[in-house]
Design an enzyme around this catalytic site. Structure first.
Site, PDB file in Angstrom:
ATOM      1  N   GLU A  68     -12.271  50.543 -14.233  1.00 29.35           N
ATOM      2  CA  GLU A  68     -12.561  50.127 -12.851  1.00 29.35           C
ATOM      3  C   GLU A  68     -11.253  49.768 -12.168  1.00 29.35           C
ATOM      4  O   GLU A  68     -10.462  48.998 -12.706  1.00 29.35           O
ATOM      5  CB  GLU A  68     -13.471  48.896 -12.866  1.00 29.35           C
ATOM      6  CG  GLU A  68     -13.858  48.449 -11.474  1.00 29.35           C
ATOM      7  CD  GLU A  68     -13.811  46.946 -11.257  1.00 29.35           C
ATOM      8  OE1 GLU A  68     -14.569  46.451 -10.415  1.00 29.35           O
ATOM      9  OE2 GLU A  68     -12.998  46.255 -11.922  1.00 29.35           O
ATOM     10  N   ASP A 126     -12.300  46.334 -16.870  1.00 26.65           N
ATOM     11  CA  ASP A 126     -12.273  45.595 -15.607  1.00 26.65           C
ATOM     12  C   ASP A 126     -10.877  45.668 -14.979  1.00 26.65           C
ATOM     13  O   ASP A 126      -9.879  45.354 -15.643  1.00 26.65           O
ATOM     14  CB  ASP A 126     -12.636  44.145 -15.944  1.00 26.65           C
ATOM     15  CG  ASP A 126     -12.858  43.277 -14.740  1.00 26.65           C
ATOM     16  OD1 ASP A 126     -13.891  43.435 -14.084  1.00 26.65           O
ATOM     17  OD2 ASP A 126     -11.997  42.417 -14.457  1.00 26.65           O
TER      18      ASP A 126
END
Ligand code: NOJ
Length: 535
Positions: free
Chosen positions: A270, A204
């Site tokens: 990401e 993330d």
């Protein structure tokens, strides 16, 4: 063991087709309206039958759910609403037996403020967790940085008498990645799951881990979006020069990669990029960095040959010939693909065709295989923090997270209780039960597309030629000896192609093909992959 890409022997993560399971909305089995691991376990045959081979589970850890799992309170446990560690281990084992690997969401830029690391950091500044977060003194916030979720990125914590940085919600303090103890603690958490058979992590917002050591002010963004948007939303009004993509990140990624490679695991990163180009992500991909990174430009493109081709080119060129792209049509953060691209099933089908014929690893978000549409929620139903803050200008991400539509009945087969987000009303007709045996359905097309990709070496790892837009809404490229033809327009496109009718069809969106000895005619939203003429 090394998992460096090689043209002759693609790694498992290059061959993989990944399915994102947003667990809260996938399958509930205890009637609390929240999906759980037992639900996922029972649905493993569905996923194996779809033809994906890797599952990425959105966060499974204990969380106060301010950001629905992206605020982790314990990296080595499982959220009680989902089950326990043993349930996750069982899913991993049974998935493996069904030919599916499991990767977890590694949310390591920040923790929840309920995480014991943070609580000890607050209560004992001189203790072992004292520097686990980015603390600063002062009467005012230490710099001008803005939170992605709105407002300043600093929160004052009276108990410690200091400011703490939060790139997202105030309840999500950023970890201090310059502390060696933080690096070790995160690696330990990763190791915990790798030793339990997990095959990697989706990282993330990894490009936010390392910030400018001096925490300098970001410069103002001078274009119209920056000037106007910045009035109400500080984050968008800045050039994000100092709060992300710091060169020191390379060393941290190198440590993570070394750990992942000892377990033959994958790291897919990401990035946060409010300009929506994502090309910056390429710098963090490589043999001593991440295996894969996301690029959401295709996802954000308006429907059309040129924007699509540009998105594909920019990502493949940024990565270079040795890089391996990912292709993402949707995820839990953006409006559903089918809705974004005009609410048309023919477009959803063509997008699936593209995802499975481009060189790279496709990521399929749960429900997209049915063409699930964006849920439309009343203001009172919105639970997503940015949606609540910016309504009605931005309605948040709940619409992309409504429950999986398994069948027509109440609760859509997702739950017997009250779902945590409303079920989309179209579940009555758009559901797995209705599509699974209908060969014309989107679900069956996804199965065919994933099977074609798996079985055809050209589609799996063939070299990708230049992506061309020669005519109207046509996108055309080669994969090895296979021609990929994609008509995104509503008008037919004719192509001259000698003996087109003799060439083997690798994958087609339409059943009856319109081709002759002279060439091919592609209809509205038709995609066709044609292999070479027989020798
Ligand atoms: C990206 C995640 O995909 C999103 O859902 C989350 O809110 C932020 N990162 C913060 O963790």
């Amino acid at each position: 063991m090394t998992t460096t890409p090689s043209a002759s022997q693609p790694s498992w993560w290059q061959q993989a087709a990944v399915y994102q399971v947003y667990l809260r909305s996938f399958q509930d089995t205890d009637g609390d309206g929240i999906g759980d691991l037992e639900g996922l376990r029972r649905r493993l045959p569905y996923l194996a039958g779809l033809g994906v081979d890797t599952l990425w589970l959105s966060p499974v850890h204990p969380s106060p759910d301010v950001d629905f799992g992206y605020d982790v309170a314990d990296y080595t446990a499982v959220h009680p609403a989902f089950g326990g560690v043993a349930d996750l281990e069982r899913v991993v084992t049974e998935a493996r037996a069904a030919g599916l690997r499991v990767i977890l969401d590694g949310v390591f830029n920040h923790t929840s403020d309920q995480h014991p690391w943070f609580q000890q950091s607050v209560s004992d500044p001189d203790g072992p967790f004292g520097d686990f977060y980015l603390w600063r003194d002062g009467d005012r916030p230490p710099n001008n940085w803005g939170s992605t979720f709105g407002g300043p990125a600093w929160r004052h914590v009276p108990e410690r008498g200091q400011w703490v940085l939060h790139s997202f919600a105030p309840e999500q303090p950023d970890l201090n990645w310059r502390s060696p103890a933080v690096v070790e603690a995160v690696l330990d958490s990763m190791r915990f799951w790798l030793e339990r058979g997990v095959s990697g992590f989706r990282l993330d917002v990894f490009n936010c881990y390392l910030k400018d050591p001096g925490l300098r002010d970001n410069p103002r963004r001078k274009d119209l979006i920056g000037l106007l948007g910045g009035l109400a939303y500080r984050f968008i009004g800045q050039e994000h020069v100092y709060d992300r993509d710091h060169p020191d990140l390379a060393a941290v990624l190198g440590r993570m990669r070394a750990l992942a490679d000892t377990h033959d695991a994958v790291l897919v990163g990401e990035t946060l990029d409010e300009r929506l180009t994502y090309d910056n992500a390429a710098q963090w991909v490589g043999p001593d960095r991440l295996h894969l990174a996301f690029h959401f430009r295709l996802l954000h493109s308006r429907w059309g040959a040129r924007p699509f081709a540009e998105a594909i080119r920019s990502w493949t060129e940024s990565l270079g010939p040795d890089g391996w792209p990912t292709w993402v049509l949707s995820n839990h953060d953006f409006p559903r693909a089918a809705t974004r691209w005009g609410g048309r099933d023919d477009r959803a089908r063509l997008a699936a065709f593209l995802a499975c014929t481009l060189r790279g690893t496709p990521f399929l978000y749960q429900g997209d295989e049915l063409g699930m549409r964006e849920g439309r929620l009343e203001r009172a139903e919105i639970v997503d923090p940015p949606g609540r803050r910016f309504w009605p200008f931005y309605r948040g991400r709940d619409g992309a997270r409504t429950p999986m539509q398994w069948e027509a009945g109440p609760g859509a087969g997702f739950t017997t209780g009250t779902p945590w987000l409303p079920v989309h009303p179209d579940h009555v007709t758009r559901n797995v039960a209705a599509q699974q045996d209908d060969s014309r359905s989107l679900l069956c097309f996804w199965r065919r597309a994933l099977a074609a990709r798996r079985s055809c070496p050209d589609l799996l790892h063939g070299v990708q030629g230049t992506v061309e837009t020669p005519d109207g809404e046509l996108v055309r490229f080669r994969r090895g000896d296979t021609d990929i033809l994609v008509n995104l327009g509503d008008a037919p496109v004719r192509l001259r192609m000698p003996r087109a009718d003799e060439r083997p069809v690798r994958l087609a969106t339409h059943g009856r093909l319109d081709r002759t000895v002279e060439g091919v005619r592609l209809r509205t939203c038709e995609g066709l992959a044609l292999g070479p003429l027989p020798a």
